[in-house]
Write a protein that holds these residues in place. Structure first.
Motif, PDB file in Angstrom:
ATOM      1  N   UNK A  69      86.373   2.134  30.354  1.00  0.00           N
ATOM      2  CA  UNK A  69      85.199   1.814  29.541  1.00  0.00           C
ATOM      3  C   UNK A  69      83.989   1.477  30.403  1.00  0.00           C
ATOM      4  N   UNK A  70      82.831   1.622  29.800  1.00  0.00           N
ATOM      5  CA  UNK A  70      81.585   1.217  30.438  1.00  0.00           C
ATOM      6  C   UNK A  70      81.352  -0.261  30.161  1.00  0.00           C
ATOM      7  N   UNK A  71      80.693  -0.912  31.085  1.00  0.00           N
ATOM      8  CA  UNK A  71      80.326  -2.317  30.926  1.00  0.00           C
ATOM      9  C   UNK A  71      78.950  -2.359  30.270  1.00  0.00           C
ATOM     10  N   UNK A  72      78.726  -3.307  29.376  1.00  0.00           N
ATOM     11  CA  UNK A  72      77.428  -3.485  28.719  1.00  0.00           C
ATOM     12  C   UNK A  72      76.700  -4.625  29.424  1.00  0.00           C
ATOM     13  N   UNK A  73      75.450  -4.364  29.792  1.00  0.00           N
ATOM     14  CA  UNK A  73      74.642  -5.379  30.469  1.00  0.00           C
ATOM     15  C   UNK A  73      73.290  -5.461  29.771  1.00  0.00           C
ATOM     16  N   UNK A  74      72.954  -6.641  29.281  1.00  0.00           N
ATOM     17  CA  UNK A  74      71.654  -6.879  28.656  1.00  0.00           C
ATOM     18  C   UNK A  74      70.679  -7.353  29.732  1.00  0.00           C
ATOM     19  N   UNK A  75      69.544  -6.680  29.850  1.00  0.00           N
ATOM     20  CA  UNK A  75      68.510  -7.177  30.744  1.00  0.00           C
ATOM     21  C   UNK A  75      67.889  -8.417  30.111  1.00  0.00           C
ATOM     22  N   UNK A  76      67.320  -9.317  30.923  1.00  0.00           N
ATOM     23  CA  UNK A  76      66.751 -10.551  30.357  1.00  0.00           C
ATOM     24  C   UNK A  76      65.751 -10.321  29.233  1.00  0.00           C
ATOM     25  N   UNK A  77      64.894  -9.308  29.347  1.00  0.00           N
ATOM     26  CA  UNK A  77      63.905  -9.065  28.296  1.00  0.00           C
ATOM     27  C   UNK A  77      64.584  -8.628  26.999  1.00  0.00           C
ATOM     28  N   UNK A  78      65.682  -7.903  27.083  1.00  0.00           N
ATOM     29  CA  UNK A  78      66.383  -7.492  25.855  1.00  0.00           C
ATOM     30  C   UNK A  78      67.077  -8.693  25.214  1.00  0.00           C
ATOM     31  N   UNK A  79      67.560  -9.621  26.036  1.00  0.00           N
ATOM     32  CA  UNK A  79      68.136 -10.865  25.480  1.00  0.00           C
ATOM     33  C   UNK A  79      67.066 -11.664  24.743  1.00  0.00           C
ATOM     34  N   UNK A  80      65.863 -11.708  25.323  1.00  0.00           N
ATOM     35  CA  UNK A  80      64.757 -12.402  24.667  1.00  0.00           C
ATOM     36  C   UNK A  80      64.381 -11.692  23.368  1.00  0.00           C
ATOM     37  N   UNK A  81      64.340 -10.356  23.394  1.00  0.00           N
ATOM     38  CA  UNK A  81      64.073  -9.597  22.163  1.00  0.00           C
ATOM     39  C   UNK A  81      65.073  -9.968  21.087  1.00  0.00           C
ATOM     40  N   UNK A  82      66.356  -9.993  21.450  1.00  0.00           N
ATOM     41  CA  UNK A  82      67.406 -10.301  20.483  1.00  0.00           C
ATOM     42  C   UNK A  82      67.276 -11.728  19.968  1.00  0.00           C
ATOM     43  N   UNK A  83      67.016 -12.667  20.849  1.00  0.00           N
ATOM     44  CA  UNK A  83      66.816 -14.062  20.417  1.00  0.00           C
ATOM     45  C   UNK A  83      65.667 -14.165  19.424  1.00  0.00           C
ATOM     46  N   UNK A  84      64.563 -13.487  19.713  1.00  0.00           N
ATOM     47  CA  UNK A  84      63.401 -13.518  18.811  1.00  0.00           C
ATOM     48  C   UNK A  84      63.739 -12.918  17.442  1.00  0.00           C
ATOM     49  N   UNK A  85      64.482 -11.839  17.443  1.00  0.00           N
ATOM     50  CA  UNK A  85      64.881 -11.198  16.180  1.00  0.00           C
ATOM     51  C   UNK A  85      65.772 -12.138  15.369  1.00  0.00           C
ATOM     52  N   UNK A  86      66.735 -12.749  16.033  1.00  0.00           N
ATOM     53  CA  UNK A  86      67.652 -13.648  15.330  1.00  0.00           C
ATOM     54  C   UNK A  86      66.925 -14.866  14.771  1.00  0.00           C
ATOM     55  N   UNK A  87      65.968 -15.401  15.517  1.00  0.00           N
ATOM     56  CA  UNK A  87      65.171 -16.533  15.015  1.00  0.00           C
ATOM     57  C   UNK A  87      64.359 -16.114  13.802  1.00  0.00           C
TER      58      UNK A  87
END
Length: 102
Positions: free
Chosen positions: A2-20
């Motif tokens: 399998x491939x490993x999934x890696x979130x770049x910091x900006x994508x983590x921030x995008x996701x946090x903003x969406x969830x908020x």
């Protein structure tokens, strides 16, 4: 393997903003978005090329998830899928990605 999934910091921030945003305004939609987004990204572990190349920025592949677009890059050499951005399709995606590519 399998491939490993890696979130770049900006994508983590995008996701946090969406969830908020969802939790504050659309809590009923939050669970659905999380489940859909997680399922699509989990599919990348075994099928990283299943989603198409984004025509305006061919360096990225993209996954539509509701009103959002997940932008990612497949790194074959280390078998990693890098999640670069998670953006609302109503945003000026072109302008945001232009800044990232510079």
């Amino acid at each position: 393997m399998d491939y490993r999934i890696r979130y770049l910091p900006v994508s983590r921030q995008n996701l946090d903003d969406i969830l908020k945003y969802f939790s504050g305004f659309y809590p009923g939609t939050l669970l659905r978005f999380v489940m859909d987004q997680r399922q699509c990204i989990d599919n990348l572990r075994t099928q990283p090329l299943m989603y198409s190349v984004y025509a305006d920025f061919p360096v990225y592949r993209h996954i539509p998830v509701g009103d959002y677009i997940v932008f990612y890059v497949v790194n074959e050499s280390n078998r990693t899928v890098e999640i670069h951005r998670i953006l609302n399709g109503k945003q000026n995606v072109q302008s945001i990605l232009d800044k990232d590519i510079v």
